[in-house]
Design a protein around this motif. Structure first.
Motif, PDB file in Angstrom:
ATOM      1  N   CYS A   1      35.549  38.793  42.478  1.00 51.97           N
ATOM      2  CA  CYS A   1      36.980  39.067  42.355  1.00 51.97           C
ATOM      3  C   CYS A   1      37.252  39.797  41.046  1.00 51.97           C
ATOM      4  O   CYS A   1      36.699  39.434  39.997  1.00 51.97           O
ATOM      5  CB  CYS A   1      37.749  37.742  42.391  1.00 51.97           C
ATOM      6  SG  CYS A   1      39.541  37.928  42.443  1.00 51.97           S
ATOM      7  N   ASP A   2      38.104  40.828  41.128  1.00 54.47           N
ATOM      8  CA  ASP A   2      38.410  41.596  39.918  1.00 54.47           C
ATOM      9  C   ASP A   2      39.844  42.112  40.006  1.00 54.47           C
ATOM     10  O   ASP A   2      40.445  42.163  41.094  1.00 54.47           O
ATOM     11  CB  ASP A   2      37.438  42.756  39.759  1.00 54.47           C
ATOM     12  CG  ASP A   2      37.394  43.252  38.319  1.00 54.47           C
ATOM     13  OD1 ASP A   2      38.108  42.672  37.471  1.00 54.47           O
ATOM     14  OD2 ASP A   2      36.663  44.226  38.056  1.00 54.47           O
TER      15      ASP A   2
ATOM     16  N   ASP B   1      31.884  33.303  34.270  1.00 51.09           N
ATOM     17  CA  ASP B   1      33.312  33.609  34.113  1.00 51.09           C
ATOM     18  C   ASP B   1      34.130  33.244  35.349  1.00 51.09           C
ATOM     19  O   ASP B   1      35.326  33.530  35.413  1.00 51.09           O
ATOM     20  CB  ASP B   1      33.505  35.090  33.772  1.00 51.09           C
ATOM     21  CG  ASP B   1      32.956  36.009  34.862  1.00 51.09           C
ATOM     22  OD1 ASP B   1      32.453  35.496  35.893  1.00 51.09           O
ATOM     23  OD2 ASP B   1      33.030  37.234  34.674  1.00 51.09           O
ATOM     24  N   ASN B   2      33.472  32.647  36.310  1.00 51.84           N
ATOM     25  CA  ASN B   2      34.137  32.166  37.527  1.00 51.84           C
ATOM     26  C   ASN B   2      34.641  33.314  38.411  1.00 51.84           C
ATOM     27  O   ASN B   2      35.389  33.077  39.358  1.00 51.84           O
ATOM     28  CB  ASN B   2      35.321  31.262  37.174  1.00 51.84           C
ATOM     29  CG  ASN B   2      35.472  30.098  38.138  1.00 51.84           C
ATOM     30  OD1 ASN B   2      34.465  29.566  38.602  1.00 51.84           O
ATOM     31  ND2 ASN B   2      36.702  29.713  38.438  1.00 51.84           N
ATOM     32  N   ARG B   3      34.219  34.500  38.160  1.00 49.85           N
ATOM     33  CA  ARG B   3      34.725  35.641  38.912  1.00 49.85           C
ATOM     34  C   ARG B   3      33.891  35.938  40.156  1.00 49.85           C
ATOM     35  O   ARG B   3      34.300  36.751  40.984  1.00 49.85           O
ATOM     36  CB  ARG B   3      34.757  36.886  37.996  1.00 49.85           C
ATOM     37  CG  ARG B   3      35.568  36.700  36.728  1.00 49.85           C
ATOM     38  CD  ARG B   3      36.998  37.122  36.901  1.00 49.85           C
ATOM     39  NE  ARG B   3      37.090  38.558  36.913  1.00 49.85           N
ATOM     40  CZ  ARG B   3      37.177  39.322  35.820  1.00 49.85           C
ATOM     41  NH1 ARG B   3      37.164  38.745  34.621  1.00 49.85           N
ATOM     42  NH2 ARG B   3      37.292  40.618  35.919  1.00 49.85           N
ATOM     43  N   SER B   4      32.716  35.309  40.268  1.00 48.78           N
ATOM     44  CA  SER B   4      31.833  35.553  41.408  1.00 48.78           C
ATOM     45  C   SER B   4      31.396  34.224  42.023  1.00 48.78           C
ATOM     46  O   SER B   4      31.242  33.222  41.315  1.00 48.78           O
ATOM     47  CB  SER B   4      30.597  36.365  40.999  1.00 48.78           C
ATOM     48  OG  SER B   4      30.969  37.645  40.527  1.00 48.78           O
ATOM     49  N   VAL B   5      31.190  34.261  43.362  1.00 48.93           N
ATOM     50  CA  VAL B   5      30.736  33.085  44.098  1.00 48.93           C
ATOM     51  C   VAL B   5      29.547  33.496  44.960  1.00 48.93           C
ATOM     52  O   VAL B   5      29.608  34.494  45.682  1.00 48.93           O
ATOM     53  CB  VAL B   5      31.850  32.504  44.993  1.00 48.93           C
ATOM     54  CG1 VAL B   5      31.340  31.306  45.784  1.00 48.93           C
ATOM     55  CG2 VAL B   5      33.050  32.113  44.158  1.00 48.93           C
ATOM     56  N   SER B   6      28.488  32.697  44.878  1.00 50.45           N
ATOM     57  CA  SER B   6      27.302  32.943  45.699  1.00 50.45           C
ATOM     58  C   SER B   6      27.122  31.777  46.661  1.00 50.45           C
ATOM     59  O   SER B   6      27.110  30.604  46.239  1.00 50.45           O
ATOM     60  CB  SER B   6      26.062  33.092  44.811  1.00 50.45           C
ATOM     61  OG  SER B   6      24.902  33.258  45.604  1.00 50.45           O
TER      62      SER B   6
ATOM     63  N   ILE C   1      42.844  39.079  32.011  1.00 45.42           N
ATOM     64  CA  ILE C   1      42.497  37.958  32.899  1.00 45.42           C
ATOM     65  C   ILE C   1      42.067  36.776  32.040  1.00 45.42           C
ATOM     66  O   ILE C   1      41.106  36.864  31.261  1.00 45.42           O
ATOM     67  CB  ILE C   1      41.381  38.365  33.870  1.00 45.42           C
ATOM     68  CG1 ILE C   1      41.861  39.532  34.739  1.00 45.42           C
ATOM     69  CG2 ILE C   1      40.978  37.171  34.740  1.00 45.42           C
ATOM     70  CD1 ILE C   1      40.786  40.120  35.619  1.00 45.42           C
ATOM     71  N   VAL C   2      42.779  35.701  32.166  1.00 47.50           N
ATOM     72  CA  VAL C   2      42.477  34.493  31.400  1.00 47.50           C
ATOM     73  C   VAL C   2      41.810  33.453  32.289  1.00 47.50           C
ATOM     74  O   VAL C   2      40.823  32.825  31.892  1.00 47.50           O
ATOM     75  CB  VAL C   2      43.760  33.927  30.763  1.00 47.50           C
ATOM     76  CG1 VAL C   2      43.457  32.616  30.038  1.00 47.50           C
ATOM     77  CG2 VAL C   2      44.372  34.940  29.813  1.00 47.50           C
ATOM     78  N   THR C   3      42.332  33.244  33.489  1.00 48.34           N
ATOM     79  CA  THR C   3      41.778  32.238  34.390  1.00 48.34           C
ATOM     80  C   THR C   3      41.516  32.854  35.764  1.00 48.34           C
ATOM     81  O   THR C   3      42.198  33.791  36.198  1.00 48.34           O
ATOM     82  CB  THR C   3      42.722  31.037  34.548  1.00 48.34           C
ATOM     83  OG1 THR C   3      43.970  31.495  35.086  1.00 48.34           O
ATOM     84  CG2 THR C   3      42.967  30.349  33.225  1.00 48.34           C
ATOM     85  N   THR C   4      40.512  32.281  36.453  1.00 53.96           N
ATOM     86  CA  THR C   4      40.173  32.675  37.827  1.00 53.96           C
ATOM     87  C   THR C   4      40.062  31.414  38.665  1.00 53.96           C
ATOM     88  O   THR C   4      39.352  30.469  38.287  1.00 53.96           O
ATOM     89  CB  THR C   4      38.846  33.447  37.875  1.00 53.96           C
ATOM     90  OG1 THR C   4      38.933  34.594  37.025  1.00 53.96           O
ATOM     91  CG2 THR C   4      38.539  33.883  39.297  1.00 53.96           C
TER      92      THR C   4
END
Length: 419
Positions: A147-148, A176-181, A153-156
């Motif tokens: 996600c971008d 950074d919590n921006r990607s999920v696998s 960006i402070v929180t995801t």
């Protein structure tokens, strides 16, 4: 009561870091690029201020001397204003360069008060986008979501089907919590994934729907296992599969040409008995699975309540019941044949060794005939003879005319015959 309320108010103010008679500003202010912010004291002494000064670091933003306001720096002209009554500063059209510490100084003739606050300026978050698998996702494989967005960006935060998505054995988040696998992907991982990117002044989100293809599994056939000849039957095949599978039916190994989930037969014959097999095929996973069902065609009436459907015990019970019924009827017939015609004895007008007429009606009279030896005796009355054996009384009917008062053709006499 009023004193207690005042005490509570003072206590709350102390807890909040507010002291009466002091100048206090909020600890932190947040603003968005292009937006506005107001720095307003939480409390300040009630006094007459000769000089009011707002600084950004060491730079004077705005200043008031005896009510005369000045803005020495050109970068603030048209962007700031001061309320000399509340000591509030308004800063407009914020930029990222406005982030920092702001200091307020208020001077009276006898005292000087000072307080500071911090401003954090953020770029609004916009254009959030989730990037996911571009091809078909098949159960057992892996999938990655990222996600971008533009802005600060402070929180995801990740959600799946409106529930917070948390790490698990097969779900791993980036630092950074921006990607999920997700590995390995299972059918339960299908659903709507939402990513929300935010900061204190703005947020934006995007949605990605992931479909996990699987199956076919648990293929099963529903339908009767027995059917009567010339009846109808329908077999229904089902399977757990995404996408929906294609079906094919065979009968005793021979293709029937039926490619739907149901197989219907009307006017079945004994030749329809056998094994029916349904094969489910998934054109995405390239897998197929089969299930079989046995069908037996029975004689007409064997399943719908005919004799053939009765147990041996039930048949034996029916036969015994019929025989008992026949025996009962036969017994009744014999009984009525033997005893129904026997006359009842009457004492009206009967005298021993004599006969008495009674109103012209038919009347029964009896003769007492005894035998003292083993020889037979014959009583002849009007040409009719009655033979009796030893010790047996004879019963004789006296016949009279049908009409009352008619002259009898013959008179019956009773006597005792002895030899």
């Amino acid at each position: 009561m009023a004193a207690r309320a005042l005490t509570c108010t003072l206590t709350l103010l102390v807890w909040a870091g507010v002291s009466l008679g002091q100048l206090v500003l909020p600890n932190r202010q947040n603003g968005a690029v292009g937006g506005n912010v107001e720095f307003k004291p939480i409390s300040f002494p009630s006094d007459t201020y000769q000089v009011i000064t707002w600084r950004f670091g060491e730079t004077i933003v705005i200043k008031s001397i005896s009510g005369s306001v000045s803005i020495p720096r050109p970068e603030y002209r048209g962007r700031v204003s001061l309320d000399i009554n509340t000591l509030a500063l308004e800063l407009r059209n914020l930029t990222m360069g406005d982030t920092g510490v702001y200091i307020l100084t208020a001077d009276t003739a006898a005292s000087s008060y000072s307080a500071e606050t911090t401003l954090k300026v953020f770029v609004n978050v916009s254009g959030a986008t989730i990037t996911g698998p571009t091809g078909l996702v098949i159960e057992g494989n892996s999938a990655n979501l990222s996600c971008d967005a533009s802005g600060t960006i402070v929180t995801t935060e990740w959600m799946k089907n409106n529930q917070k998505l948390s790490p698990s054995n097969n779900i791993i988040f980036s630092a950074d919590n921006r990607s999920v696998s997700i590995s390995a992907v299972g059918r339960m991982d299908s659903g709507e994934y939402r990513c929300t990117l935010s900061n204190p002044v703005s947020s934006d989100s995007d949605v990605f729907t992931m479909t996990v293809n699987y199956g076919p599994d648990n293929v099963r056939i529903e339908g009767p296992s027995e059917v009567e000849e010339r009846g109808s039957v329908m077999l229904l095949c089902s399977a757990e599969s995404v996408p929906d599978p294609r079906y094919a039916w065979t009968f005793n190994g021979t293709n029937t040409g039926v490619t739907t989930d149901s197989l219907t037969m009307d006017q079945v014959t004994f030749s329809n008995s056998g094994t029916y097999t349904c094969t489910a095929w998934n054109n995405v996973t390239r897998r197929e699975t089969s299930a079989s069902h046995s069908l037996v065609v029975r004689e007409i009436g064997s399943l719908s309540g005919g004799v053939g459907s009765l147990s041996a015990g039930a048949i034996a019970g029916i036969v015994i019941g019929v025989l008992l019924g026949v025996a009962l009827v036969a017994g009744l017939i014999v009984y009525f044949t033997k005893f129904a015609g026997r006359p009842k004895s009457s004492s009206r007008g009967v005298k021993q060794n004599g006969a008495t007429q009674n109103g012209g009606e038919h009347e029964l009279n009896y003769a007492d005939i005894r035998h003292f030896q083993n020889n037979q005796s014959v009583l002849n009355m009007g040409g009719t003879s009655t033979q009796t054996r030893q010790g047996t009384p004879a019963m004789v009917r006296a016949h009279r005319g049908a009409n009352q008062g008619a002259k009898p053709e013959a008179e019956v006499t009773y006597s005792e015959v002895r030899k």
